[in-house]
Design a protein around this motif. Structure first.
Motif, PDB file in Angstrom:
ATOM      1  N   PRO A   1     150.204  64.393  73.372  1.00 43.90           N
ATOM      2  CA  PRO A   1     151.192  63.450  73.896  1.00 43.90           C
ATOM      3  C   PRO A   1     150.529  62.701  75.080  1.00 43.90           C
ATOM      4  N   GLY A   2     149.225  63.236  75.776  1.00 47.94           N
ATOM      5  CA  GLY A   2     148.750  62.330  76.805  1.00 47.94           C
ATOM      6  C   GLY A   2     147.969  61.204  75.958  1.00 47.94           C
ATOM      7  N   ILE A   3     147.453  61.486  74.958  1.00 53.52           N
ATOM      8  CA  ILE A   3     146.615  60.524  74.158  1.00 53.52           C
ATOM      9  C   ILE A   3     147.642  59.470  73.790  1.00 53.52           C
ATOM     10  N   VAL A   4     148.757  59.677  73.370  1.00 53.73           N
ATOM     11  CA  VAL A   4     149.736  58.807  72.936  1.00 53.73           C
ATOM     12  C   VAL A   4     150.127  57.743  74.215  1.00 53.73           C
ATOM     13  N   MET A   5     150.243  58.605  75.493  1.00 55.44           N
ATOM     14  CA  MET A   5     150.662  57.818  76.467  1.00 55.44           C
ATOM     15  C   MET A   5     149.603  56.913  76.834  1.00 55.44           C
ATOM     16  N   MET A   6     148.354  57.370  76.712  1.00 58.24           N
ATOM     17  CA  MET A   6     147.034  56.527  76.961  1.00 58.24           C
ATOM     18  C   MET A   6     146.867  55.282  76.028  1.00 58.24           C
ATOM     19  N   LEU A   7     147.224  55.602  74.812  1.00 55.71           N
ATOM     20  CA  LEU A   7     147.181  54.400  73.839  1.00 55.71           C
ATOM     21  C   LEU A   7     148.107  53.466  74.266  1.00 55.71           C
ATOM     22  N   LEU A   8     149.394  53.853  74.716  1.00 58.39           N
ATOM     23  CA  LEU A   8     150.364  52.854  74.932  1.00 58.39           C
ATOM     24  C   LEU A   8     150.394  52.066  76.092  1.00 58.39           C
ATOM     25  N   ALA A   9     149.437  52.770  77.164  1.00 51.20           N
ATOM     26  CA  ALA A   9     148.948  52.132  78.420  1.00 51.20           C
ATOM     27  C   ALA A   9     147.805  51.117  78.125  1.00 51.20           C
ATOM     28  N   HIS A  10     147.108  50.967  77.044  1.00 50.65           N
ATOM     29  CA  HIS A  10     146.116  50.241  76.849  1.00 50.65           C
ATOM     30  C   HIS A  10     146.346  49.165  75.932  1.00 50.65           C
ATOM     31  N   GLN A  11     147.545  48.824  75.597  1.00 54.10           N
ATOM     32  CA  GLN A  11     147.937  47.824  74.474  1.00 54.10           C
ATOM     33  C   GLN A  11     147.289  46.574  74.600  1.00 54.10           C
ATOM     34  N   ASP A  12     147.027  46.216  75.935  1.00 50.52           N
ATOM     35  CA  ASP A  12     146.352  44.747  76.137  1.00 50.52           C
ATOM     36  C   ASP A  12     144.894  44.858  75.511  1.00 50.52           C
ATOM     37  N   ARG A  13     144.442  45.885  75.499  1.00 48.83           N
ATOM     38  CA  ARG A  13     142.895  45.907  75.177  1.00 48.83           C
ATOM     39  C   ARG A  13     142.692  46.502  73.757  1.00 48.83           C
ATOM     40  N   PHE A  14     143.871  47.331  73.344  1.00 52.99           N
ATOM     41  CA  PHE A  14     143.717  47.923  71.855  1.00 52.99           C
ATOM     42  C   PHE A  14     145.320  48.001  71.330  1.00 52.99           C
ATOM     43  N   PRO A  15     145.674  46.661  70.825  1.00 51.92           N
ATOM     44  CA  PRO A  15     146.933  46.653  70.346  1.00 51.92           C
ATOM     45  C   PRO A  15     146.915  47.423  69.014  1.00 51.92           C
ATOM     46  N   LEU A  16     147.996  48.105  68.952  1.00 54.00           N
ATOM     47  CA  LEU A  16     148.451  48.840  67.738  1.00 54.00           C
ATOM     48  C   LEU A  16     149.707  48.235  67.200  1.00 54.00           C
ATOM     49  N   ARG A  17     149.460  48.479  65.792  1.00 59.11           N
ATOM     50  CA  ARG A  17     150.741  48.384  64.689  1.00 59.11           C
ATOM     51  C   ARG A  17     151.260  49.356  64.471  1.00 59.11           C
ATOM     52  N   GLN A  18     150.467  50.607  64.276  1.00 59.69           N
ATOM     53  CA  GLN A  18     151.159  51.770  63.621  1.00 59.69           C
ATOM     54  C   GLN A  18     150.233  53.052  64.340  1.00 59.69           C
ATOM     55  N   ILE A  19     150.993  54.199  64.578  1.00 65.78           N
ATOM     56  CA  ILE A  19     150.410  55.487  65.050  1.00 65.78           C
ATOM     57  C   ILE A  19     151.114  56.582  63.977  1.00 65.78           C
ATOM     58  N   LYS A  20     149.957  57.100  63.317  1.00 67.35           N
ATOM     59  CA  LYS A  20     150.418  58.311  62.456  1.00 67.35           C
ATOM     60  C   LYS A  20     149.913  59.547  63.101  1.00 67.35           C
ATOM     61  N   PHE A  21     150.522  60.725  62.587  1.00 64.00           N
ATOM     62  CA  PHE A  21     150.050  62.085  63.016  1.00 64.00           C
ATOM     63  C   PHE A  21     149.925  62.803  61.821  1.00 64.00           C
ATOM     64  N   TYR A  22     148.803  63.521  61.550  1.00 62.59           N
ATOM     65  CA  TYR A  22     148.537  64.322  60.479  1.00 62.59           C
ATOM     66  C   TYR A  22     148.046  65.597  60.869  1.00 62.59           C
ATOM     67  N   ASP A  23     148.539  66.707  60.267  1.00 62.20           N
ATOM     68  CA  ASP A  23     148.412  68.177  60.749  1.00 62.20           C
ATOM     69  C   ASP A  23     148.644  69.125  59.652  1.00 62.20           C
ATOM     70  N   ASN A  24     148.082  70.282  59.424  1.00 56.87           N
ATOM     71  CA  ASN A  24     148.424  70.982  58.438  1.00 56.87           C
ATOM     72  C   ASN A  24     149.353  72.182  58.738  1.00 56.87           C
TER      73      ASN A  24
END
Ligand SMILES: NC(=O)c1ccc[n+]([C@@H]2O[C@H](COP(=O)([O-])OP(=O)(O)OC[C@H]3O[C@@H](n4cnc5c(N)ncnc54)[C@H](O)[C@@H]3O)[C@@H](O)[C@H]2O)c1
Ligand SMILES: O=P(O)(O)OC[C@H]1O[C@H](O[C@H]2[C@H](O)[C@@H](O)[C@@H](O)O[C@@H]2CO)[C@H](O)[C@@H](O)[C@@H]1O
Ligand SMILES: [Mn+2]
Length: 448
Positions: free
Chosen positions: A19-42
């Motif tokens: 969650p903290g990393i997702v919040m960080m990614l959303l806070a840096h859309q100016d520098r690192f714009p995203l079109r997709q976030i996926k989660f993978y786990d076993n």
């Protein structure tokens, strides 16, 4: 490239850090714009708790970003630019055994250091290499930013097993300490200082700390503080310096004062306490309540409670989740690759002569300039005899552990444990090894 929006998959979606990393990614859309976030786990059940909350966070704050969570490798690793890997093979149940089994024999139990780190490494290698293979099968041009631990052993294993793969191995401990050093030196942030550092992962030293603007040597001031208080900021910031820092971490930060004076010309990574103060660490350990128990009672409980609350409320408007400031290095690293920024970042890379008087095949943690072709290590030069001796012992432990995994060798793992600075004898090493084999029978290759 500037208009491109990126697709990332978080491997280990059920992680307490997600969650903290997702919040960080959303806070840096100016520098690192995203079109997709996926989660993978076993572990679908664990991941679902985190994914249900993060789906709401993303929908409310960045509806333009597509989100999905899956346990299917093809779904997870197709059409991605970066894999953010933070898996914990065996989860906290096994981390707890890593920390408690050595203590039965008077040896320190720790997540990534000593016998616990060796056991964790024997579990992690297969899990991380599997994810590298998924990445290369479904998105061959992607890069893996790996901070799954134990990073030292994982890095050595991927150097040998995935020599041509696009993997960057990184650790956030030095970044955390540099932030503390900046505050000790009266600077706003770690971005106000420039540093030189060398070592192995969780086993390194700063050799230079200067004001980035003026070139002022900050080492004397920081060293004076650290020799009195370690990296505990309580003595300059009062209680604010220890807010949100677990008591055991406060002990770790303060303990540096006990071994920093071993070399007036450098300042140590906190993790060296496990190799230089092992007697004190054991004396202060409680085999019934180790760090894993604190994490389960603390971070895991807080994160999963908040995830469930968000999912039940159907909104994250009042969430207590905050941007994981330490995780900004992930965006720094991804943008360095994406935009060829040549950012100066501390990575775990093959030495290949950067440290002139050290094994060229060792995976060392040193400053690198990072661009679209990956890291270019900066020259470190000759290192002092004291650090060279310690590193040669530790890197041999890490290499023997990878040998043991590749060869399924009981003997090599016994040698690795015996060689660790945290283990007093071959007899004790064998007692610990036999217990660890039993505990890890579902995770390690069968040793012969
Ligand atoms: N490099 C660093 O500086 C740094 C900093 C913090 C945490 N970490 C590492 O990040 C990882 C996550 O830490 P955590 O405390 O949140 O652990 P966690 O147990 O909360 O999360 C780990 C997740 O990985 C999943 N997982 C385990 N094996 C897997 C596999 N083979 N494939 C896919 N998923 C798998 C688990 O199901 C779990 O959801 C750990 O390895 C930890 O050591 C590294
Ligand atoms: O005992 P844990 O699970 O709390 O932490 C183990 C990890 O400790 C370091 O990461 C720290 C990081 O340095 C700090 O800035 C902050 O983000 O907390 C992290 C986790 O507590 C270390 O670098 C990792 O490798 C360990 O896994
Ligand atoms: Mn680390």
């Amino acid at each position: 490239m500037q208009d491109k929006k990126f697709s990332v998959v978080i491997a280990g979606g059920g992680s307490t850090f997600t969650p903290g990393i997702v919040m960080m990614l959303l806070a840096h859309q100016d520098r690192f714009p995203l079109r997709q976030i996926k989660f993978y786990d076993n572990d679908p059940d664990r991941q679902k708790i985190v994914a249900d909350a993060c789906e709401i966070i993303i929908r409310e704050r960045a509806p333009q970003i597509k989100f999905l969570a899956t346990t299917d490798p093809e779904t997870a690793f197709t059409d991605i630019d970066f894999v953010l890997a933070h898996i914990r093979v065996g989860k906290y149940e096994m981390r707890s055994k890593d920390e408690k089994i050595p203590l039965k024999y008077g040896v320190l139990g720790q997540e990534t250091c000593g016998p616990g780190g060796i056991a964790y490494g024997m579990r992690s290698i297969g899990g991380v290499v599997e994810i590298v293979h998924y990445m290369e099968k479904y998105s061959p041009n992607a890069w893996m930013l790996n901070y799954s631990n134990p990073a030292a052993i994982v890095a050595e294993a991927t150097r040998r097993l995935c020599p041509n793969s696009r993997i960057l191995n990184i650790c956030d401990m030095p970044i955390d300490i540099e932030g503390k050093m900046a505050q000790i030196a009266g600077r706003e942030s770690l971005h106000d200082i420039e540093w030189k550092y060398f070592g192995l992962n969780h086993f390194g030293w700063w050799t230079s700390i200067k004001d980035k603007k003026t070139g002022e040597d900050l080492m004397p001031k920081i060293r004076d503080y650290v020799w009195k208080h370690g990296y505990n900021l309580k003595y300059i910031k009062g209680d604010a310096g220890v807010q949100h820092v677990d008591p055991s971490w406060q002990v770790t930060f303060e303990m540096v004062k006990g071994f920093a004076p071993l070399d007036p010309n450098t300042l140590p990574n906190t993790y060296l306490k496990y190799y230089l103060c092992q007697d004190d660490v054991v004396a202060h350990s409680d085999i019934k309540h180790t760090r894993t128990d604190e994490v389960i009672e603390g971070r895991e409980k807080e994160v999963f409670t908040e995830c469930r609350r968000i999912a039940a409320a159907g909104t994250a408007k009042e969430t207590s989740f905050v941007v994981d400031a330490h995780a900004v290095y992930i965006v720094d690293l991804a943008t360095a690759i994406a935009y060829n920024t040549k950012a100066n970042m501390l990575l775990i890379v093959p030495n290949e002569g950067a440290i002139e008087n050290f094994d060229p095949t060792a995976m060392v943690e040193i400053p690198c300039l990072v661009g679209s072709d990956g890291p270019e290590p900066l020259v470190v030069g000759k290192i002092p005899q004291f650090q060279k001796g310690m590193m040669e012992q530790q890197v041999s432990v890490e290499k023997l552990t990878v040998d043991a995994w590749i060869e399924h060798s009981y003997l090599k793992l016994w040698q690795a444990l015996t060689l660790s600075k945290t283990v007093p004898s071959a007899k004790v090493a064998k007692l610990i090894l036999d217990d660890l084999i039993e505990a890890n029978k579902d995770f390690w290759p069968e040793l012969k």
